[in-house]
Scaffold this active site. Sequence first.
Site, short mmCIF file in Angstrom:
data_model
loop_
_atom_site.label_atom_id
_atom_site.label_comp_id
_atom_site.label_asym_id
_atom_site.label_seq_id
_atom_site.Cartn_x
_atom_site.Cartn_y
_atom_site.Cartn_z
CG ASP A 134 6.03 -1.86 10.61
OD1 ASP A 134 6.48 -2.11 9.49
OD2 ASP A 134 5.83 -0.88 10.96
CG ASP A 139 2.28 -2.04 9.45
OD1 ASP A 139 2.43 -3.02 9.52
OD2 ASP A 139 2.50 -0.83 8.61
CB THR A 142 -2.24 7.31 -2.26
OG1 THR A 142 -1.65 6.44 -2.83
CG2 THR A 142 -1.71 9.00 -3.27
NE ARG A 190 -2.75 0.52 3.21
CZ ARG A 190 -3.70 0.98 4.47
NH1 ARG A 190 -4.82 1.21 4.03
NH2 ARG A 190 -3.64 1.65 4.98
C1 PRP Z 1 -0.84 -3.92 5.14
C2 PRP Z 1 -2.27 -5.50 4.81
C3 PRP Z 1 -2.57 -5.53 3.88
C4 PRP Z 1 -3.21 -4.38 3.33
C5 PRP Z 1 -4.48 -3.42 3.79
O1 PRP Z 1 0.10 -4.80 3.70
O2 PRP Z 1 -0.96 -6.70 5.32
O3 PRP Z 1 -1.59 -6.05 2.71
O4 PRP Z 1 -1.99 -3.59 4.14
O5 PRP Z 1 -4.72 -2.83 3.51
P1 PRP Z 1 -6.00 -2.64 2.19
O6 PRP Z 1 -6.79 -3.39 2.62
O7 PRP Z 1 -6.14 -0.58 2.40
O8 PRP Z 1 -5.26 -2.43 1.20
P2 PRP Z 1 1.47 -3.13 3.75
O9 PRP Z 1 0.51 -2.84 2.55
O10 PRP Z 1 0.80 -2.55 4.65
O11 PRP Z 1 2.34 -3.86 3.84
P3 PRP Z 1 2.97 -5.26 4.86
O12 PRP Z 1 2.35 -6.29 4.17
O13 PRP Z 1 4.72 -5.57 4.01
O14 PRP Z 1 2.89 -4.74 6.03
N1 URA Z 2 -2.00 -2.74 7.34
C1 URA Z 2 -2.76 -3.06 8.63
O1 URA Z 2 -1.26 -3.86 8.73
N2 URA Z 2 -2.94 -2.34 9.88
C2 URA Z 2 -4.25 -1.63 9.11
O2 URA Z 2 -4.98 -1.18 10.46
C3 URA Z 2 -4.54 -1.33 7.67
C4 URA Z 2 -3.33 -1.69 6.68
#
Ligand code: PRP
Ligand code: URA
Length: 239
Positions: A234, A231, A137, A133
């Site tokens: 993280d 997150d 944005t 993500r």
């Molecule tokens: C997080 C999560 C999803 C996404 C959810 O990943 O694991 O993939 O955000 O958000 P959305 O429904 O609004 O698309 P992120 O892109 O933060 O990456 P990560 O897996 O590296 O933490």
């Molecule tokens: N990704 C996460 O890990 N947590 C949230 O709440 C949204 C996106």
Amino acid sequence: VPSPAQGVGPNYQPDGEKPTATVSKEISYENVHVLSQTPQLIALLTMIRDKRTARADFIFYSNRIIRLLVEEGLNHLPVVEQSVTTPVGRAYLGVKFEGKICGVSIMRAGEAMEQGLRDCCRSVRIGKILIQRDEETCMPKLFYEKLPADIADRWVLLLDPMFATGGSATLAVEVLKQKGVPEHRILFLNLIASPSGVAEFAERFPKLRVVTSFIDQGLDDKKYIIPGLGDFGDRYYTL
Ligand code: PRP
Ligand code: URA
């Protein structure tokens, strides 16, 4: 609209004596299945939502929820009749799984769900889709995918613990459909979903099934799930 609160505890604990806890919102889409809001599940979710929970515990307790999701997800795969003979010479009429499966994790956070799947499905093939993500944005961006060559013939367990706007999962499903996976053979396993995200997703892909442990209150202005757990990637990998 606040999430519903209800008495949570074993049946022998009278309703008036059960502690009140926030349980998942209900959702009226046939293709969305929310895990039963048992005392165990609520206690596990309480651990991983707590900002004081350190990484080792976060990993341990989220792995336990992931195991529950995988076990429930497997109930949504087709079975065929199977008769066996027991060591005392009697027949038992049961079932066995039919069809080939594979996991597909949405990296990075979805990779945390791979071991739970492997624990139940030995040597399962696992594909990867890297979608991140955009921090400004919140729009998902596809960077990479590597999937089993015969994925179009398999049932796909799509793995991502967090489902906020639904953008990442929607993009992943589009990738799978482009590879020839029919929608009805996709099962999305998820820990926490936002009500708007999951409703839009369920309408957009009516034949795909979602198994989630909790539908939360909503999203904040940074499109984080609330109350959520922050997150996930993280907390599981780097914090
Ligand atoms: C997080 C999560 C999803 C996404 C959810 O990943 O694991 O993939 O955000 O958000 P959305 O429904 O609004 O698309 P992120 O892109 O933060 O990456 P990560 O897996 O590296 O933490
Ligand atoms: N990704 C996460 O890990 N947590 C949230 O709440 C949204 C996106």
